[in-house]
Design a protein around this motif. Sequence first.
Motif, mmCIF file in Angstrom:
data_model
loop_
_atom_site.group_PDB
_atom_site.id
_atom_site.type_symbol
_atom_site.label_atom_id
_atom_site.label_comp_id
_atom_site.label_asym_id
_atom_site.label_seq_id
_atom_site.Cartn_x
_atom_site.Cartn_y
_atom_site.Cartn_z
ATOM 1 N N GLY A 43 0.783 -1.230 0.000
ATOM 2 C CA GLY A 43 0.000 0.000 0.000
ATOM 3 C C GLY A 43 0.808 1.270 0.000
ATOM 4 N N LYS A 44 2.064 1.187 -0.467
ATOM 5 C CA LYS A 44 2.880 2.397 -0.592
ATOM 6 C C LYS A 44 2.193 3.353 -1.564
ATOM 7 C CE LYS A 44 6.283 5.086 -0.255
ATOM 8 N NZ LYS A 44 6.355 5.906 0.910
ATOM 9 N N LYS A 45 2.094 4.615 -1.176
ATOM 10 C CA LYS A 45 1.419 5.580 -2.040
ATOM 11 C C LYS A 45 2.304 5.950 -3.230
ATOM 12 C CE LYS A 45 -1.203 7.926 1.564
ATOM 13 N NZ LYS A 45 -1.318 9.225 2.242
ATOM 14 N N MET A 46 1.689 5.976 -4.399
ATOM 15 C CA MET A 46 2.441 6.268 -5.630
ATOM 16 C C MET A 46 1.959 7.560 -6.264
ATOM 17 S SD MET A 46 4.457 3.614 -6.279
ATOM 18 C CE MET A 46 4.802 3.913 -8.003
ATOM 19 N N GLY A 47 2.825 8.202 -7.012
ATOM 20 C CA GLY A 47 2.445 9.386 -7.788
ATOM 21 C C GLY A 47 3.069 9.299 -9.174
ATOM 22 N N ILE A 48 2.293 9.678 -10.172
ATOM 23 C CA ILE A 48 2.819 9.740 -11.542
ATOM 24 C C ILE A 48 2.863 11.213 -11.927
ATOM 25 C CG2 ILE A 48 2.493 9.013 -13.941
ATOM 26 C CD1 ILE A 48 0.574 6.835 -12.769
ATOM 27 N N SER B 191 -1.179 16.604 -2.576
ATOM 28 C CA SER B 191 -0.832 17.385 -1.383
ATOM 29 C C SER B 191 0.196 16.676 -0.491
ATOM 30 C CB SER B 191 -2.099 17.687 -0.579
ATOM 31 O OG SER B 191 -2.740 16.464 -0.296
ATOM 32 N N ASP B 192 0.183 15.329 -0.513
ATOM 33 C CA ASP B 192 1.072 14.578 0.378
ATOM 34 C C ASP B 192 2.358 14.139 -0.345
ATOM 35 O OD1 ASP B 192 -0.303 12.971 -1.330
ATOM 36 O OD2 ASP B 192 -0.947 11.515 0.165
ATOM 37 N N VAL B 193 3.020 15.105 -0.966
ATOM 38 C CA VAL B 193 4.206 14.807 -1.790
ATOM 39 C C VAL B 193 5.253 13.995 -1.020
ATOM 40 C CG1 VAL B 193 6.173 15.889 -2.934
ATOM 41 C CG2 VAL B 193 3.920 16.844 -3.232
ATOM 42 N N GLU B 194 5.457 14.347 0.252
ATOM 43 C CA GLU B 194 6.544 13.719 1.009
ATOM 44 C C GLU B 194 6.320 12.227 1.244
ATOM 45 O OE1 GLU B 194 7.165 16.187 4.448
ATOM 46 O OE2 GLU B 194 7.310 17.909 3.095
ATOM 47 N N GLU B 195 5.061 11.798 1.193
ATOM 48 C CA GLU B 195 4.760 10.393 1.511
ATOM 49 C C GLU B 195 4.744 9.488 0.288
ATOM 50 O OE1 GLU B 195 1.002 10.393 3.577
ATOM 51 O OE2 GLU B 195 1.609 12.252 4.559
ATOM 52 N N ARG B 196 4.863 10.039 -0.894
ATOM 53 C CA ARG B 196 4.664 9.240 -2.111
ATOM 54 C C ARG B 196 5.961 8.855 -2.801
ATOM 55 N NH1 ARG B 196 -0.517 8.614 -3.801
ATOM 56 N NH2 ARG B 196 -1.816 9.650 -2.263
ATOM 57 N N ARG C 237 9.547 20.605 -3.566
ATOM 58 C CA ARG C 237 8.255 20.531 -2.860
ATOM 59 C C ARG C 237 8.178 19.336 -1.914
ATOM 60 N NH1 ARG C 237 7.841 23.130 -7.592
ATOM 61 N NH2 ARG C 237 6.466 24.939 -7.656
ATOM 62 N N GLY C 238 9.319 18.629 -1.741
ATOM 63 C CA GLY C 238 9.377 17.611 -0.685
ATOM 64 C C GLY C 238 9.459 16.168 -1.137
ATOM 65 N N ALA C 239 9.456 15.915 -2.447
ATOM 66 C CA ALA C 239 9.503 14.510 -2.898
ATOM 67 C C ALA C 239 10.862 13.900 -2.585
ATOM 68 C CB ALA C 239 9.225 14.433 -4.398
ATOM 69 N N LYS C 240 10.825 12.630 -2.148
ATOM 70 C CA LYS C 240 12.085 11.988 -1.743
ATOM 71 C C LYS C 240 12.440 10.777 -2.595
ATOM 72 C CE LYS C 240 11.865 13.572 2.991
ATOM 73 N NZ LYS C 240 10.541 14.221 2.932
ATOM 74 N N HIS C 241 11.429 10.095 -3.106
ATOM 75 C CA HIS C 241 11.695 8.870 -3.883
ATOM 76 C C HIS C 241 11.164 9.063 -5.294
ATOM 77 C CE1 HIS C 241 12.843 6.906 -0.201
ATOM 78 N NE2 HIS C 241 11.762 7.410 0.367
ATOM 79 N N ASP D 260 20.352 10.146 -7.307
ATOM 80 C CA ASP D 260 19.435 9.269 -6.553
ATOM 81 C C ASP D 260 18.239 8.821 -7.399
ATOM 82 O OD1 ASP D 260 18.769 12.045 -6.596
ATOM 83 O OD2 ASP D 260 17.147 11.622 -5.178
ATOM 84 N N VAL D 261 18.143 9.265 -8.632
ATOM 85 C CA VAL D 261 16.968 8.953 -9.457
ATOM 86 C C VAL D 261 17.330 7.906 -10.517
ATOM 87 C CG1 VAL D 261 15.305 9.926 -11.115
ATOM 88 C CG2 VAL D 261 15.979 11.249 -9.097
ATOM 89 N N ASP D 262 16.761 6.707 -10.404
ATOM 90 C CA ASP D 262 17.015 5.683 -11.423
ATOM 91 C C ASP D 262 16.244 6.017 -12.697
ATOM 92 O OD1 ASP D 262 18.711 4.336 -9.753
ATOM 93 O OD2 ASP D 262 17.201 2.906 -9.062
ATOM 94 N N ILE D 263 16.832 5.628 -13.831
ATOM 95 C CA ILE D 263 16.313 6.024 -15.147
ATOM 96 C C ILE D 263 15.891 4.762 -15.906
ATOM 97 C CG2 ILE D 263 16.887 7.235 -17.300
ATOM 98 C CD1 ILE D 263 19.172 8.644 -15.687
#
Length: 209
Positions: free
Chosen positions: A69-74, A120-125, A150-154, A176-179
């Motif tokens: 249930g990890k939150k995802m963002g596209i 809104s929950d950028v840090e958690e996704r 804006r807080g994104a980590k992964h 830190d960003v895989d391509i």
Amino acid sequence: MAKVFVFDHPLIQHKLTYIRDKATGTKDFRELVDEVSTLMAFEITRDMSLEEVEIETPVSPMKSKVLSGKKMGIIPILRAGIGMVDGILKLIPAAKVGHIGLYRDPKTLKPVEYYVKLPSDVEERDFIVVDPMLATGGSAVEAINSLKKRGAKHIKFMCLVAAPEGVEVLKEAHPDVDIFIAALDEKLNDHGYIVPGLGDAGDRLFGTK
Ligand code: PRP
Ligand code: URA
């Protein structure tokens, strides 16, 4: 250091050939980009975490696995990134979709940001930034800067066609960003277009120009 994955699955390579072909019209181009995006999403989600649940089959109880249930963002980079979103959502329908609007100044080839709207929950996704093309790398670097600010980590970055120049720029700026790439092409031409590439992804997706 960032890892670079080039997907050489036969279905992806087959569909990409028709995406590249200048004889392919807008409707087929759009459908093929959608299909390749789904196939790439299948590969890119390989490291999603699972947890064990207890269920009962018609035959017996068992322990089995579901996504934890990890939150995802596209995050599509406008405009051409939009063409990849639905294909990814087919596999991860609960993902939220943010948008980052950038265009390349045709003279300087530098990205100009004109729109940002994120969950809104950028840090958690966990985010996948998508754009069909990684050319000079300027747009991808700027979109990821914007997301991190804006807080994104992964963050992962996924594209159809990349130039070696763009891969190097992105790796350097965001180690830190895989391509994830469907095809790594030869070079950029003097106008910053990928060779052999597929032309202007936004125009081919939306039938403009
Ligand atoms: C294209 C493409 C990428 C960018 C790649 O967008 O979709 O966003 O160029 O080039 P770069 O790696 O050199 O930055 P474009 O600026 O043409 O805008 P569009 O999507 O609105 O057509
Ligand atoms: N943007 C595109 O749409 N195509 C390229 O080849 C380079 C940048």
